[in-house]
Write a protein that holds these residues in place. Structure first.
Motif, short mmCIF file in Angstrom:
data_model
loop_
_atom_site.label_atom_id
_atom_site.label_comp_id
_atom_site.label_asym_id
_atom_site.label_seq_id
_atom_site.Cartn_x
_atom_site.Cartn_y
_atom_site.Cartn_z
N ALA A 52 1.02 -1.10 -0.24
CA ALA A 52 0.15 0.38 0.22
C ALA A 52 1.04 1.27 -0.24
CB ALA A 52 -0.67 0.15 1.74
N ARG A 53 0.73 2.10 -0.92
CA ARG A 53 1.16 2.97 -0.90
C ARG A 53 0.78 4.48 0.14
NH1 ARG A 53 0.27 4.98 -6.42
NH2 ARG A 53 0.03 2.83 -7.11
N GLY A 54 1.40 5.30 0.61
CA GLY A 54 1.68 6.26 1.52
C GLY A 54 1.46 5.73 2.38
N ASP A 55 -0.08 6.57 2.63
CA ASP A 55 -0.83 6.44 4.55
C ASP A 55 -2.14 5.27 4.25
OD1 ASP A 55 0.67 7.20 6.30
OD2 ASP A 55 -0.16 9.69 6.01
N ASP A 56 -2.30 5.16 2.45
CA ASP A 56 -3.15 4.52 2.41
C ASP A 56 -2.81 3.17 3.00
OD1 ASP A 56 -5.84 4.80 2.08
OD2 ASP A 56 -5.55 4.30 -0.43
N PRO A 57 -3.87 2.65 4.33
CA PRO A 57 -2.68 1.04 4.84
C PRO A 57 -3.95 0.37 3.97
CG PRO A 57 -4.91 2.23 6.04
CD PRO A 57 -4.62 3.08 5.35
N VAL A 58 -3.50 -0.89 3.91
CA VAL A 58 -4.52 -1.99 3.05
C VAL A 58 -5.24 -2.84 3.80
CG1 VAL A 58 -4.17 -4.79 1.74
CG2 VAL A 58 -2.85 -2.38 1.56
N ILE A 59 -6.49 -2.68 4.67
CA ILE A 59 -6.71 -3.76 5.27
C ILE A 59 -7.52 -4.65 4.62
CG2 ILE A 59 -7.59 -1.68 6.59
CD1 ILE A 59 -10.40 -3.02 5.58
N ASP A 253 21.12 -17.15 23.63
CA ASP A 253 21.74 -15.88 22.86
C ASP A 253 20.79 -15.03 22.44
OD1 ASP A 253 23.50 -18.08 23.29
OD2 ASP A 253 22.92 -19.05 20.41
N SER A 254 20.71 -14.15 22.30
CA SER A 254 20.62 -13.18 21.58
C SER A 254 20.01 -13.23 19.99
CB SER A 254 20.68 -11.41 22.13
OG SER A 254 20.34 -10.40 20.91
N VAL A 255 19.03 -12.90 19.66
CA VAL A 255 18.98 -13.27 18.31
C VAL A 255 18.46 -13.04 16.59
CG1 VAL A 255 19.04 -16.05 17.95
CG2 VAL A 255 16.87 -14.77 18.82
N SER A 256 18.14 -11.25 18.04
CA SER A 256 17.19 -10.08 16.59
C SER A 256 17.86 -8.80 17.66
CB SER A 256 15.83 -10.11 16.94
OG SER A 256 15.42 -9.16 15.65
N SER A 257 17.48 -7.77 16.89
CA SER A 257 18.13 -6.41 17.68
C SER A 257 17.08 -5.23 17.34
CB SER A 257 19.67 -5.71 16.57
OG SER A 257 19.18 -6.01 15.66
N VAL A 258 16.12 -6.06 16.33
CA VAL A 258 14.96 -5.04 16.13
C VAL A 258 14.21 -4.84 17.54
CG1 VAL A 258 12.92 -5.34 15.39
CG2 VAL A 258 14.72 -6.05 14.53
N LYS A 259 13.89 -4.14 17.92
CA LYS A 259 13.23 -3.30 19.10
C LYS A 259 11.45 -2.84 19.01
CE LYS A 259 17.13 -3.34 21.45
NZ LYS A 259 17.09 -5.44 21.91
N SER A 260 11.50 -3.80 17.90
CA SER A 260 10.07 -3.42 18.00
C SER A 260 8.59 -4.30 17.86
CB SER A 260 9.22 -2.46 17.13
OG SER A 260 7.85 -1.22 17.38
N ALA A 261 7.64 -4.34 18.24
CA ALA A 261 6.77 -5.64 18.16
C ALA A 261 5.39 -4.87 18.31
CB ALA A 261 6.58 -7.49 19.21
N ILE A 262 4.34 -6.28 17.42
CA ILE A 262 3.37 -5.82 16.84
C ILE A 262 2.42 -7.04 18.06
CG2 ILE A 262 3.08 -3.92 15.65
CD1 ILE A 262 1.94 -5.69 13.68
N VAL A 263 0.96 -6.58 18.72
CA VAL A 263 0.34 -8.28 18.50
C VAL A 263 -0.87 -7.88 17.43
CG1 VAL A 263 -1.41 -8.98 20.48
CG2 VAL A 263 1.10 -7.91 21.18
N ASP A 264 -0.67 -9.21 16.85
CA ASP A 264 -1.79 -9.40 15.32
C ASP A 264 -2.57 -11.01 15.94
OD1 ASP A 264 -3.14 -8.49 13.40
OD2 ASP A 264 -1.85 -8.41 11.91
N ILE A 337 8.63 -11.96 7.79
CA ILE A 337 8.41 -10.78 6.46
C ILE A 337 9.52 -9.54 7.26
CG2 ILE A 337 5.92 -9.47 6.74
CD1 ILE A 337 5.03 -12.20 8.14
N ASP A 338 9.66 -8.28 6.18
CA ASP A 338 10.34 -7.66 6.47
C ASP A 338 9.75 -6.51 6.96
OD1 ASP A 338 13.17 -8.38 7.01
OD2 ASP A 338 13.29 -9.09 4.75
N VAL A 339 8.91 -6.17 8.06
CA VAL A 339 8.73 -4.53 7.93
C VAL A 339 9.00 -3.28 8.06
CG1 VAL A 339 6.37 -3.42 8.93
CG2 VAL A 339 6.25 -5.57 8.71
N PRO A 340 8.86 -2.50 6.57
CA PRO A 340 9.81 -1.23 6.42
C PRO A 340 9.58 -0.47 7.03
CG PRO A 340 8.70 -1.28 4.70
CD PRO A 340 8.78 -2.62 5.72
N ALA A 341 10.74 0.48 7.06
CA ALA A 341 10.30 1.88 8.22
C ALA A 341 9.01 2.46 7.84
CB ALA A 341 11.59 2.81 8.21
N PRO A 342 8.63 3.39 7.60
CA PRO A 342 8.54 3.52 9.66
C PRO A 342 7.65 2.54 10.18
CG PRO A 342 6.65 5.49 8.27
CD PRO A 342 7.29 4.36 7.69
N ARG A 343 7.60 1.76 9.97
CA ARG A 343 6.47 1.40 11.10
C ARG A 343 7.39 -0.12 11.30
NH1 ARG A 343 0.91 1.73 8.79
NH2 ARG A 343 0.51 4.00 9.32
#
Ligand code: NAG
Length: 385
Positions: A52-59, A253-264, A337-343
């Motif tokens: 989805a482009r820009g701010d227009d989310p795909v729902i 062992d630490s296996v990710s340096s990613v600092k954000s999560a969502i509950v879905d 799944i790679d979720v790009p910035a900003p989210r």
């Protein structure tokens, strides 16, 4: 199943004004192949969201293998619809046309005395084609609570959802995410529920049964379905239900340096950045088939996978991480799944996580509460009592 649900419904009907709303959730059991598909679909759903482009989310996502869904009623008299309750989107949509050969419950506004035309179009490009319709307003009943004049999408073209939707067991989606990702900026279902003034508390909580149905509660939590106290983590973003992730560990062992999560709740798996997941899979001795799903030898001893949230460890052990078995092969409930910035980048804590941990979605205080889920005794033993 029926006895358990009947007692829940009976309990709900004896309560008055400000009372929790119980929505029984059915669970669809998947075969080995369907589980493999569900991994794929989970990935495709997110790819569609991200396209989805820009701010227009795909729902409108592909929920082909969504496993948990419950009933709502739309219009007067109420027309029954089975919906997936999805914390990863923010609109209600129901179909007003049956795709050829499908057995979906459709909403027909000409049969409702409380229907009000809105007419603003609702159109989303999804993977294999468009999904579109119009916004309409009507009364929507969730359990005992009625939302008057609620604006939702009635969808006439679902071809973009493909064969999965035609064969699927649910009719529509009820999003429980935040306003900022509501298509058309219409009021979200949760906001409308809170504004009705009939919830004792502005929260909802999911119990997802392991080998049985589940329950979604609006307005409170169900002590039957969790043990110990809740630990709360403030939201870092009110779009999805997004929080800070302190660490991800495999064993120690630490296996990710990613600092954000969502509950879905609308994603059946656990998903993380592709590189991290590939690394974890390699350490587990898992093999990738078709690049997305991972299988392991069922007899392999797997280390625990731990998510640290708000300074507390939430651990998933081997039985929690495995979705299905076929012979000696087990499917891992983990995909990349790679979720790009900003989210993004972020980890998606789906049903695999929510079966182990009972999650309280605190809309009023913008936080998530976690406690250990208590899985009810199996259906068979309940019925024998
Ligand atoms: C349609 O719904 C939107 C969102 O609730 C609202 O802003 C708009 O005024 C409505 N249009 C009509 C014609 O009712």
């Amino acid at each position: 199943m029926s006895r358990v649900i009947r007692s829940v419904v009976a309990a709900a009907s004896t309560v008055a004004v400000a009372a929790v709303i119980r929505v029984p959730l059915q669970k669809r059991e998947l075969s080995f192949e369907e589980t493999l598909d569900s991994v794929n679909m989970g990935v495709q759903k997110w790819e569609a969201r991200l396209a989805a482009r820009g701010d227009d989310p795909v729902i409108i996502d592909d929920y082909m293998n969504a496993q948990y869904f419950g009933e709502i009623e739309v219009g007067t008299p109420g027309q029954k619809e089975m919906v997936v309750f999805d914390t990863g989107s923010s609109n209600l949509w129901v179909p007003n046309h049956k795709p050829f050969l499908s057995s979906h419950n459709i909403y027909d506004h000409s049969k409702s005395s409380t229907y009000k035309k809105n007419g603003t179009t609702f159109a989303i490009q999804y993977g294999s084609g468009p999904v579109s319709g119009v916004f309409s307003a009507d009364d929507v009943a969730i359990g005992d609570l009625k939302l008057k004049d609620y604006t939702f999408a009635e969808v006439d073209k679902t071809s973009g959802l493909g064969i999965g939707y035609i064969l699927g067991k649910f009719d529509g989606i009820l999003g429980l995410g935040w306003d900022s990702i509501s298509v058309g900026h219409v009021k979200t279902p949760m906001k409308a529920l809170v504004e009705s003034g009939k919830l004792p508390k502005p929260i909802f909580a999911f119990y997802l049964g392991n080998n049985q149905p589940g329950e979604l509660l609006f307005g409170g939590v169900d002590p039957k379905h969790y043990s110990g106290d809740f630990s709360f983590v403030p939201l870092s973003s009110a779009t999805y239900w997004q929080i800070k992730l302190d660490a991800v560990k495999l064993g120690s062992d630490s296996v990710s340096s990613v600092k954000s999560a969502i509950v879905d709740s609308g994603t059946s798996l656990l998903a993380g950045p592709k590189d991290d997941v590939a690394k974890i899979a390699a350490k587990l001795g898992a093999k990738s088939i078709l690049g997305k799903e991972y299988v392991v030898d069922c007899s392999a001893k797997l280390p625990d996978l731990t998510f640290t949230l708000g300074g507390k460890d939430y651990t998933l052990s081997q039985p929690d991480l495995i979705l299905q078995q076929s012979g000696s092969q087990c499917i891992l409930g983990l995909t990349g799944i790679d979720v790009p910035a900003p989210r993004g980048p972020l980890w998606i804590l789906g049903d695999v996580f929510m079966r182990k941990y009972y999650v309280q979605f605190d809309w009023g205080q913008q936080r998530l509460g976690f406690a250990k889920a208590v899985q009810a005794a199996s259906e068979a033993s309940v019925l024998m009592v």
